[in-house]
Design a protein around this motif. Structure first.
Motif, PDB file in Angstrom:
ATOM      1  N   ILE A  26       0.733  -1.691   0.031  1.00 29.62           N
ATOM      2  CA  ILE A  26       0.469   0.300  -0.128  1.00 29.62           C
ATOM      3  C   ILE A  26       0.366   1.443  -0.037  1.00 29.62           C
ATOM      4  O   ILE A  26       0.592   1.929  -0.841  1.00 29.62           O
ATOM      5  CB  ILE A  26      -0.874  -0.244   1.436  1.00 29.62           C
ATOM      6  N   VAL A  27       1.850   1.710   0.917  1.00 31.30           N
ATOM      7  CA  VAL A  27       2.374   2.971   0.653  1.00 31.30           C
ATOM      8  C   VAL A  27       3.516   2.754  -0.170  1.00 31.30           C
ATOM      9  O   VAL A  27       3.579   3.958  -0.528  1.00 31.30           O
ATOM     10  CB  VAL A  27       3.618   2.811   2.648  1.00 31.30           C
ATOM     11  N   PRO A  28       3.956   2.455  -1.010  1.00 33.28           N
ATOM     12  CA  PRO A  28       4.669   2.568  -2.191  1.00 33.28           C
ATOM     13  C   PRO A  28       3.787   2.586  -3.352  1.00 33.28           C
ATOM     14  O   PRO A  28       4.417   3.675  -4.088  1.00 33.28           O
ATOM     15  CB  PRO A  28       6.112   1.445  -2.335  1.00 33.28           C
ATOM     16  N   SER A  29       2.743   2.396  -3.410  1.00 33.51           N
ATOM     17  CA  SER A  29       1.262   2.948  -4.162  1.00 33.51           C
ATOM     18  C   SER A  29       1.314   4.052  -4.039  1.00 33.51           C
ATOM     19  O   SER A  29       0.749   4.784  -4.435  1.00 33.51           O
ATOM     20  CB  SER A  29      -0.011   1.166  -4.267  1.00 33.51           C
ATOM     21  N   VAL A  30       1.365   4.644  -3.026  1.00 34.23           N
ATOM     22  CA  VAL A  30       0.645   5.565  -2.773  1.00 34.23           C
ATOM     23  C   VAL A  30       1.777   6.636  -2.920  1.00 34.23           C
ATOM     24  O   VAL A  30       1.291   7.631  -3.731  1.00 34.23           O
ATOM     25  CB  VAL A  30      -0.024   5.998  -1.390  1.00 34.23           C
ATOM     26  N   LEU A  31       3.403   6.199  -2.940  1.00 37.08           N
ATOM     27  CA  LEU A  31       4.218   7.288  -3.385  1.00 37.08           C
ATOM     28  C   LEU A  31       4.223   6.828  -4.976  1.00 37.08           C
ATOM     29  O   LEU A  31       3.813   8.247  -5.185  1.00 37.08           O
ATOM     30  CB  LEU A  31       5.265   6.579  -2.950  1.00 37.08           C
ATOM     31  N   LEU A  32       4.468   5.806  -5.521  1.00 42.56           N
ATOM     32  CA  LEU A  32       4.028   6.225  -7.026  1.00 42.56           C
ATOM     33  C   LEU A  32       3.226   7.033  -7.479  1.00 42.56           C
ATOM     34  O   LEU A  32       3.767   7.167  -8.528  1.00 42.56           O
ATOM     35  CB  LEU A  32       4.617   4.423  -7.588  1.00 42.56           C
ATOM     36  N   HIS A  33       2.360   6.507  -7.321  1.00 46.90           N
ATOM     37  CA  HIS A  33       0.736   6.965  -8.137  1.00 46.90           C
ATOM     38  C   HIS A  33      -0.024   7.590  -7.465  1.00 46.90           C
ATOM     39  O   HIS A  33      -0.637   8.202  -8.527  1.00 46.90           O
ATOM     40  CB  HIS A  33      -0.231   5.503  -8.346  1.00 46.90           C
ATOM     41  N   GLY A  34       0.535   8.220  -5.927  1.00 48.84           N
ATOM     42  CA  GLY A  34      -0.474   9.998  -5.826  1.00 48.84           C
ATOM     43  C   GLY A  34       0.724  10.197  -5.706  1.00 48.84           C
ATOM     44  O   GLY A  34       0.772  11.336  -6.369  1.00 48.84           O
ATOM     45  N   TYR A  35       1.481  10.376  -4.128  1.00 44.79           N
ATOM     46  CA  TYR A  35       2.879  11.466  -4.730  1.00 44.79           C
ATOM     47  C   TYR A  35       3.665  12.082  -5.730  1.00 44.79           C
ATOM     48  O   TYR A  35       3.873  12.923  -5.995  1.00 44.79           O
ATOM     49  CB  TYR A  35       3.919  11.322  -3.341  1.00 44.79           C
ATOM     50  N   GLY A  36       3.539  10.606  -6.636  1.00 46.29           N
ATOM     51  CA  GLY A  36       4.015  10.694  -8.006  1.00 46.29           C
ATOM     52  C   GLY A  36       4.023  11.426  -9.130  1.00 46.29           C
ATOM     53  O   GLY A  36       4.534  12.265  -9.528  1.00 46.29           O
ATOM     54  N   VAL A  37       2.604  11.805  -8.626  1.00 48.24           N
ATOM     55  CA  VAL A  37       1.917  12.362  -9.954  1.00 48.24           C
ATOM     56  C   VAL A  37       2.202  14.496  -9.934  1.00 48.24           C
ATOM     57  O   VAL A  37       2.639  14.657 -10.570  1.00 48.24           O
ATOM     58  CB  VAL A  37       0.215  12.599  -9.916  1.00 48.24           C
ATOM     59  N   MET A  38       2.379  14.603  -8.932  1.00 48.50           N
ATOM     60  CA  MET A  38       3.198  15.912  -8.039  1.00 48.50           C
ATOM     61  C   MET A  38       4.715  15.506  -8.381  1.00 48.50           C
ATOM     62  O   MET A  38       4.806  17.080  -8.586  1.00 48.50           O
ATOM     63  CB  MET A  38       2.566  16.342  -6.729  1.00 48.50           C
ATOM     64  N   ASP A  39       5.374  14.680  -8.230  1.00 49.95           N
ATOM     65  CA  ASP A  39       6.612  14.885  -8.000  1.00 49.95           C
ATOM     66  C   ASP A  39       7.794  14.041  -8.876  1.00 49.95           C
ATOM     67  O   ASP A  39       7.318  13.078  -8.889  1.00 49.95           O
ATOM     68  CB  ASP A  39       8.092  14.764  -6.396  1.00 49.95           C
ATOM     69  N   PRO A  40       7.866  14.577 -10.280  1.00 50.02           N
ATOM     70  CA  PRO A  40       8.701  13.867 -11.080  1.00 50.02           C
ATOM     71  C   PRO A  40       9.972  12.833 -10.533  1.00 50.02           C
ATOM     72  O   PRO A  40       9.437  11.973 -10.782  1.00 50.02           O
ATOM     73  CB  PRO A  40       9.671  14.738 -11.759  1.00 50.02           C
ATOM     74  N   ALA A  41      10.217  12.813  -9.060  1.00 49.08           N
ATOM     75  CA  ALA A  41      11.574  11.962  -8.850  1.00 49.08           C
ATOM     76  C   ALA A  41      11.067  10.957  -8.591  1.00 49.08           C
ATOM     77  O   ALA A  41      11.357   9.642  -8.644  1.00 49.08           O
ATOM     78  CB  ALA A  41      12.100  12.565  -7.689  1.00 49.08           C
ATOM     79  N   PHE A  42       9.395  10.646  -8.311  1.00 45.04           N
ATOM     80  CA  PHE A  42       8.774   9.626  -7.837  1.00 45.04           C
ATOM     81  C   PHE A  42       7.382   9.125  -8.279  1.00 45.04           C
ATOM     82  O   PHE A  42       6.705   8.214  -8.367  1.00 45.04           O
ATOM     83  CB  PHE A  42       7.858  10.024  -6.098  1.00 45.04           C
ATOM     84  N   ASP A  43       7.576   9.582  -9.924  1.00 47.49           N
ATOM     85  CA  ASP A  43       6.496   9.768 -11.005  1.00 47.49           C
ATOM     86  C   ASP A  43       6.758   7.678 -11.605  1.00 47.49           C
ATOM     87  O   ASP A  43       8.629   7.455 -11.191  1.00 47.49           O
ATOM     88  CB  ASP A  43       6.907  10.548 -12.039  1.00 47.49           C
ATOM     89  N   ILE A  44       6.631   6.438 -11.397  1.00 52.20           N
ATOM     90  CA  ILE A  44       6.062   5.473 -11.781  1.00 52.20           C
ATOM     91  C   ILE A  44       6.962   5.609 -13.397  1.00 52.20           C
ATOM     92  O   ILE A  44       8.170   4.199 -13.752  1.00 52.20           O
ATOM     93  CB  ILE A  44       5.019   4.371 -11.482  1.00 52.20           C
TER      94      ILE A  44
END
Length: 287
Positions: A99-117
């Motif tokens: 769950i947590v990596p998914s939130v970072l990759l698919h959620g926060y990653g939308v705002m921060d390119p470094a975390f964009d999947i």
């Protein structure tokens, strides 16, 4: 009297220390190999999950072991008998590690390119674990849950306090050492250290932590006296010892373990290899 003693004897197979250790090792190897075959093996695995997302889930599983076991001391799972307690712990660890990596990759990653999947977000997400494994892990081990236990707190508040304290340390370490190497607004020449060096060095710090805590019973940090001094000495001292381990591992890799043609092929990436060696050493330290 004999009947009473038999009634008090805990159920299950009982083994002596040598046989228990051997069986423990065999179970770990067998279970690890089975997980590899099912989820990661490029030939036999029915799913193409290696290297990602298998790697990020595996790393975050380690971090949730730290949260539940080191910081939380398995609070809430103690009253339940084995193997129920262990099965619940494994299930919770796995679910949260997805769950947590998914939130970072698919959620926060939308705002921060470094975390964009689609732009290397797996690396940014995984590297949180590199910093957090030490900063959260040492709080419940070498630092003895200081200062929360000293304030009279009990679980789960000790674990919550440790999580918040570790979050600050992890955030600072990540922002200073990891994020500048991955963010779109910076360049490699503007970082404190190259990412390969950071990974190799920081895992050497982890080796120092595990060695001093597990093998040396928290020496030399325990020689500093009070719990506060011991905690601070452990937190900082492992960076000093870990730096020495990093250079020792580097010399061992260059001088003995890696052939010259391999070193030439690796180039600057050899700086990350003390971490690979450290993972192997850490397994045996924990075992």
């Amino acid at each position: 009297m004999e009947a009473l003693e038999l009634e008090k004897k805990p159920p299950g197979l009982r083994l002596g220390p040598p046989m228990f250790s051997l069986m423990n090792l065999l179970i770990i190897v067998a279970a690890s190999y089975l997980i590899w075959i099912i989820f990661a093996d490029p030939v036999h695995s029915p799913w193409k999950t290696y290297p990602q997302p298998f790697g990020v889930v595996l790393f975050w599983s380690i971090l949730f072991v730290v949260f539940f076991a080191f910081l939380g001391q398995l609070w809430g799972l103690g009253p339940r008998p084995q193997p129920v307690s262990g099965a619940i712990w494994i299930l919770l660890t796995t679910v949260f590690a997805v769950i947590v990596p998914s939130v970072l990759l698919h959620g926060y990653g939308v705002m921060d390119p470094a975390f964009d999947i689609g732009k290397g977000g797996y690396t940014a997400t995984t590297m949180i674990v590199l910093i957090g494994f030490y900063t959260w892990g040492i709080l419940g081990t070498s630092m003895g849950h200081w200062p929360w236990v000293d304030l009279g707190l009990k679980q789960p508040w000790v674990g919550i306090g440790g999580f918040l304290f570790g979050f600050v340390l992890t955030f600072l370490g990540y922002i200073l050492l990891i994020y500048p190497s991955l963010a779109s607004w910076t360049s490699p020449d503007k970082t404190i250290l190259p990412l390969t060096v950071v990974i190799g060095w920081f895992y050497s710090v982890i080796v120092s932590w595990l060695t001093t805590f597990l093998i040396l019973d928290n020496w030399p940090w325990s020689a500093f006296g009070s719990r506060a001094k011991t905690a601070f000495a452990a937190l900082v001292g492992n960076f000093v010892v870990g730096t020495g381990i990093y250079f020792a591992f580097h010399a061992l890799l260059r001088g003995i373990l890696l052939p010259q043609d391999v070193q030439a092929a690796l180039g600057p990436a050899i700086d990350i290899w003390p971490a690979h060696l450290g993972v192997c050493v850490s397994f045996w330290l924990i075992f």
